[in-house]
Motif scaffolding. Structure first.
Motif, PDB file in Angstrom:
ATOM      1  N   ASP A 164      49.769  54.425  29.481  1.00 48.94           N
ATOM      2  CA  ASP A 164      49.117  55.714  29.758  1.00 48.94           C
ATOM      3  C   ASP A 164      48.168  55.605  30.944  1.00 48.94           C
ATOM      4  O   ASP A 164      48.060  56.531  31.749  1.00 48.94           O
ATOM      5  N   LEU A 165      47.462  54.475  31.043  1.00 43.13           N
ATOM      6  CA  LEU A 165      46.557  54.273  32.173  1.00 43.13           C
ATOM      7  C   LEU A 165      47.337  54.240  33.483  1.00 43.13           C
ATOM      8  O   LEU A 165      46.947  54.889  34.469  1.00 43.13           O
ATOM      9  N   MET A 166      48.437  53.507  33.519  1.00 43.95           N
ATOM     10  CA  MET A 166      49.256  53.429  34.722  1.00 43.95           C
ATOM     11  C   MET A 166      49.850  54.793  35.070  1.00 43.95           C
ATOM     12  O   MET A 166      49.922  55.180  36.244  1.00 43.95           O
ATOM     13  N   ARG A 167      50.263  55.530  34.041  1.00 41.45           N
ATOM     14  CA  ARG A 167      50.815  56.864  34.273  1.00 41.45           C
ATOM     15  C   ARG A 167      49.744  57.804  34.827  1.00 41.45           C
ATOM     16  O   ARG A 167      50.009  58.603  35.729  1.00 41.45           O
ATOM     17  N   TYR A 168      48.526  57.697  34.302  1.00 43.76           N
ATOM     18  CA  TYR A 168      47.423  58.541  34.782  1.00 43.76           C
ATOM     19  C   TYR A 168      47.091  58.227  36.240  1.00 43.76           C
ATOM     20  O   TYR A 168      46.942  59.137  37.062  1.00 43.76           O
ATOM     21  N   ILE A 169      46.959  56.933  36.543  1.00 44.32           N
ATOM     22  CA  ILE A 169      46.627  56.538  37.917  1.00 44.32           C
ATOM     23  C   ILE A 169      47.676  57.055  38.893  1.00 44.32           C
ATOM     24  O   ILE A 169      47.348  57.618  39.938  1.00 44.32           O
ATOM     25  N   SER A 170      48.945  56.884  38.548  1.00 39.90           N
ATOM     26  CA  SER A 170      50.012  57.285  39.459  1.00 39.90           C
ATOM     27  C   SER A 170      50.133  58.794  39.606  1.00 39.90           C
ATOM     28  O   SER A 170      50.716  59.276  40.579  1.00 39.90           O
ATOM     29  N   SER A 171      49.575  59.557  38.661  1.00 42.80           N
ATOM     30  CA  SER A 171      49.628  61.010  38.770  1.00 42.80           C
ATOM     31  C   SER A 171      48.422  61.595  39.488  1.00 42.80           C
ATOM     32  O   SER A 171      48.504  62.685  40.072  1.00 42.80           O
ATOM     33  N   VAL A 172      47.296  60.879  39.469  1.00 38.33           N
ATOM     34  CA  VAL A 172      46.055  61.416  40.043  1.00 38.33           C
ATOM     35  C   VAL A 172      45.726  60.833  41.409  1.00 38.33           C
ATOM     36  O   VAL A 172      45.075  61.491  42.234  1.00 38.33           O
ATOM     37  N   ASP A 173      46.179  59.593  41.697  1.00 38.11           N
ATOM     38  CA  ASP A 173      45.753  58.999  42.972  1.00 38.11           C
ATOM     39  C   ASP A 173      46.359  59.704  44.184  1.00 38.11           C
ATOM     40  O   ASP A 173      45.880  59.538  45.313  1.00 38.11           O
ATOM     41  N   GLY A 174      47.391  60.525  43.976  1.00 40.87           N
ATOM     42  CA  GLY A 174      47.894  61.359  45.072  1.00 40.87           C
ATOM     43  C   GLY A 174      46.844  62.341  45.554  1.00 40.87           C
ATOM     44  O   GLY A 174      46.792  62.687  46.743  1.00 40.87           O
ATOM     45  N   LEU A 175      45.988  62.796  44.631  1.00 39.35           N
ATOM     46  CA  LEU A 175      44.892  63.681  45.004  1.00 39.35           C
ATOM     47  C   LEU A 175      43.948  62.978  45.972  1.00 39.35           C
ATOM     48  O   LEU A 175      43.514  63.563  46.976  1.00 39.35           O
ATOM     49  N   PHE A 176      43.643  61.712  45.693  1.00 42.85           N
ATOM     50  CA  PHE A 176      42.763  60.963  46.588  1.00 42.85           C
ATOM     51  C   PHE A 176      43.438  60.703  47.932  1.00 42.85           C
ATOM     52  O   PHE A 176      42.776  60.708  48.973  1.00 42.85           O
ATOM     53  N   ALA A 177      44.757  60.486  47.912  1.00 40.39           N
ATOM     54  CA  ALA A 177      45.480  60.304  49.174  1.00 40.39           C
ATOM     55  C   ALA A 177      45.327  61.537  50.061  1.00 40.39           C
ATOM     56  O   ALA A 177      45.110  61.417  51.275  1.00 40.39           O
ATOM     57  N   LEU A 178      45.421  62.715  49.462  1.00 35.99           N
ATOM     58  CA  LEU A 178      45.271  63.953  50.236  1.00 35.99           C
ATOM     59  C   LEU A 178      43.825  64.134  50.711  1.00 35.99           C
ATOM     60  O   LEU A 178      43.587  64.638  51.811  1.00 35.99           O
ATOM     61  N   ILE A 179      42.865  63.730  49.887  1.00 35.67           N
ATOM     62  CA  ILE A 179      41.454  63.812  50.302  1.00 35.67           C
ATOM     63  C   ILE A 179      41.203  62.877  51.489  1.00 35.67           C
ATOM     64  O   ILE A 179      40.550  63.259  52.474  1.00 35.67           O
ATOM     65  N   PHE A 180      41.739  61.652  51.416  1.00 38.54           N
ATOM     66  CA  PHE A 180      41.575  60.712  52.525  1.00 38.54           C
ATOM     67  C   PHE A 180      42.260  61.246  53.784  1.00 38.54           C
ATOM     68  O   PHE A 180      41.737  61.096  54.898  1.00 38.54           O
ATOM     69  N   PHE A 181      43.428  61.863  53.619  1.00 39.27           N
ATOM     70  CA  PHE A 181      44.131  62.423  54.772  1.00 39.27           C
ATOM     71  C   PHE A 181      43.342  63.585  55.375  1.00 39.27           C
ATOM     72  O   PHE A 181      43.313  63.754  56.602  1.00 39.27           O
ATOM     73  N   ALA A 182      42.686  64.369  54.528  1.00 37.03           N
ATOM     74  CA  ALA A 182      41.829  65.451  55.031  1.00 37.03           C
ATOM     75  C   ALA A 182      40.670  64.885  55.854  1.00 37.03           C
ATOM     76  O   ALA A 182      40.291  65.454  56.892  1.00 37.03           O
ATOM     77  N   ILE A 183      40.116  63.761  55.401  1.00 33.96           N
ATOM     78  CA  ILE A 183      39.045  63.099  56.148  1.00 33.96           C
ATOM     79  C   ILE A 183      39.555  62.646  57.516  1.00 33.96           C
ATOM     80  O   ILE A 183      38.867  62.779  58.530  1.00 33.96           O
ATOM     81  N   VAL A 184      40.782  62.112  57.532  1.00 33.89           N
ATOM     82  CA  VAL A 184      41.391  61.672  58.794  1.00 33.89           C
ATOM     83  C   VAL A 184      41.449  62.823  59.789  1.00 33.89           C
ATOM     84  O   VAL A 184      41.011  62.712  60.942  1.00 33.89           O
ATOM     85  N   LEU A 185      42.004  63.942  59.351  1.00 32.66           N
ATOM     86  CA  LEU A 185      42.152  65.089  60.248  1.00 32.66           C
ATOM     87  C   LEU A 185      40.809  65.723  60.588  1.00 32.66           C
ATOM     88  O   LEU A 185      40.634  66.291  61.670  1.00 32.66           O
ATOM     89  N   CYS A 186      39.860  65.616  59.667  1.00 32.56           N
ATOM     90  CA  CYS A 186      38.532  66.194  59.896  1.00 32.56           C
ATOM     91  C   CYS A 186      37.762  65.413  60.960  1.00 32.56           C
ATOM     92  O   CYS A 186      37.029  65.996  61.767  1.00 32.56           O
ATOM     93  N   LEU A 187      37.947  64.100  60.997  1.00 32.87           N
ATOM     94  CA  LEU A 187      37.204  63.273  61.950  1.00 32.87           C
ATOM     95  C   LEU A 187      37.601  63.577  63.387  1.00 32.87           C
ATOM     96  O   LEU A 187      36.764  63.636  64.291  1.00 32.87           O
ATOM     97  N   PHE A 188      38.913  63.756  63.617  1.00 34.77           N
ATOM     98  CA  PHE A 188      39.406  64.011  64.962  1.00 34.77           C
ATOM     99  C   PHE A 188      40.334  65.223  64.933  1.00 34.77           C
ATOM    100  O   PHE A 188      41.549  65.094  65.050  1.00 34.77           O
ATOM    101  N   PRO A 189      39.763  66.432  64.758  1.00 37.10           N
ATOM    102  CA  PRO A 189      40.603  67.610  64.581  1.00 37.10           C
ATOM    103  C   PRO A 189      41.221  68.144  65.856  1.00 37.10           C
ATOM    104  O   PRO A 189      42.100  69.003  65.802  1.00 37.10           O
TER     105      PRO A 189
END
Length: 404
Positions: A164-189
């Motif tokens: 269940d822990l592995m399933r939770y991580i794999s379902s939620v860490d995509g949200l963090f990937a998108l947040i990090f990608f937003a930071i990327v685009l925000c730094l050099f828009p």
């Protein structure tokens, strides 16, 4: 004429492919996983593209940008729709904390190492190097649930807590990937310049939030009226189209705008579950569409990008192991967690392709190298990830299910 035939072909492939399943036990589990995740559609797209039959050439792909825009917004909306704060609070707090720490460490380690690697092997401006390395850091932080799904389909796992822990991580860490990608685009828009301008970044971030929030609010308001299932589907599709269109006009990210729209809908819409059902039903077709377009755009070359792809894969695996180890030691679950649990989280999935395709909208000059890098990594990780998941459990905890 090519555009017309391209629409017909990719639509048929996406619809038919979304209804196929590949759990044949006579195939090795790694190859079954590749078929399950749809990785083969990248190569079908490559065959249809300029490198193959030439049906989806450069001009046709430009005309297909509207389909790509919708697909990316839909993917972002799907991830946002899963982020309902009330439901997350009902789960153990350490689940979210472990996921956040693991994703953050992976992002930082891969970003730093990939910057050093790409700076040594590629002749690119500093700003583009930073953006590319951070984008690869963002893609590395997410995991896919498909490998866990195929393992769960074929084996009975007794250690349900760890699964269940592995399933939770794999379902939620995509949200963090998108947040990090937003930071990327925000730094050099603007244009990938190495110079950071706070006001430009703040403006881009504000517009991104507004771009996603406005269609989300429209969907919430429409959801308050009486409607049929078909009408609600139209409301949802229209909101996603509006979100993607505004993002395109304002030169913002459709993925990030869709994410914001989905978060608004998840937390303020009374019919979140109906929306999630509609979105999930179309999920596989949308991912197949993105994979076909990515394959058609991909200009395969025997160059240093292939070497960087191998390095990226190995770096990501090491970063996942370190991140997962550190996070599960800082926030210790009540059950035994293996030290190398990160090896069970290396499956990548379609979100990685979506992020790279979104990156292409802003920086097309380096997009082909990033597509090559992530495809090499995806092929390697999808083959071995089910086997590595099984290795996280003791032998007595894993029993193969009888063949049906």
């Amino acid at each position: 004429m090519k555009f017309f035939f391209s629409i017909i072909i990719i639509t048929v492939i996406a619809l038919v492919g979304s209804r196929l399943t590949f759990f044949n036990r006579r195939l090795p589990i790694g190859f079954r996983h590749i078929l399950l995740t749809g990785t083969e559609y990248i190569f079908i797209g490559l065959l249809l593209g300029s490198a193959g039959l030439g049906l989806m050439d450069h001009e046709t792909l430009l005309k297909l940008d509207s389909f790509l825009l919708f697909g990316l917004t839909w993917v972002g909306f799907l991830f946002g729709l899963q982020f309902e704060v009330r439901l997350l609070r009902n789960l153990p707090r350490y689940y979210f904390s472990i996921t956040a720490v693991q994703s953050g460490i992976t992002f930082l380690l891969v970003t730093v190492f990939m910057y050093i690697c790409m700076a040594s092997l590629l002749d690119l401006p500093t700003g583009i190097l930073v953006l590319s390395a951070m984008t690869l850091g963002a893609t590395s932080s997410c995991s896919a649930q498909s490998a866990i799904a195929i393992v769960n389909k074929n084996y009975s796992i007794k250690n349900k807590g760890l699964l269940d822990l592995m399933r939770y991580i794999s379902s939620v860490d995509g949200l963090f990937a998108l947040i990090f990608f937003a930071i990327v685009l925000c730094l050099f828009p603007a244009n990938g310049s190495k110079d950071f301008f706070f006001l430009e970044s703040a403006k881009w971030l504000g517009l991104s939030v507004i771009t996603g929030a406005f269609p989300g609010i429209v969907l919430v308001i429409l959801s308050k009226s009486r409607f049929s299932q078909q009408e609600y589907s139209l409301f949802l599709i229209g909101s996603v189209l509006l979100c993607g269109g505004i993002a395109h006009q304002l030169n913002n990210s459709p993925l990030i705008a869709g994410l914001t729209c989905g978060i608004i809908a998840a937390n303020f819409c009374r019919h979140r579950l109906r929306a999630l059902q509609i979105v999930v039903q179309a999920e596989k077709s949308i991912y197949i569409l993105l994979l076909l377009i990515a394959g058609a755009m991909w200009k395969f070359k025997l160059d240093l990008s292939l070497v960087i792809g191998i390095i990226y894969f190995l770096t990501r695996v090491i970063a996942k192991v370190i991140g997962a180890f550190a996070s599960t030691r800082i926030f210790t679950p009540i059950y035994k967690v293996p030290a190398k649990i990160g090896l069970g989280l290396i499956s990548e999935g379609g979100l990685v392709i979506a992020i790279v395709l979104n990156f292409r909208f802003f920086y097309p000059s380096v997009a082909n190298s990033l597509i090559t890098i992530v495809i090499v990594s995806i092929l390697a990780s999808e083959i071995i990830s089910p086997w590595l998941i099984l290795k996280q459990f003791e032998k007595h905890e894993v029993v193969m299910k009888p063949q049906s």
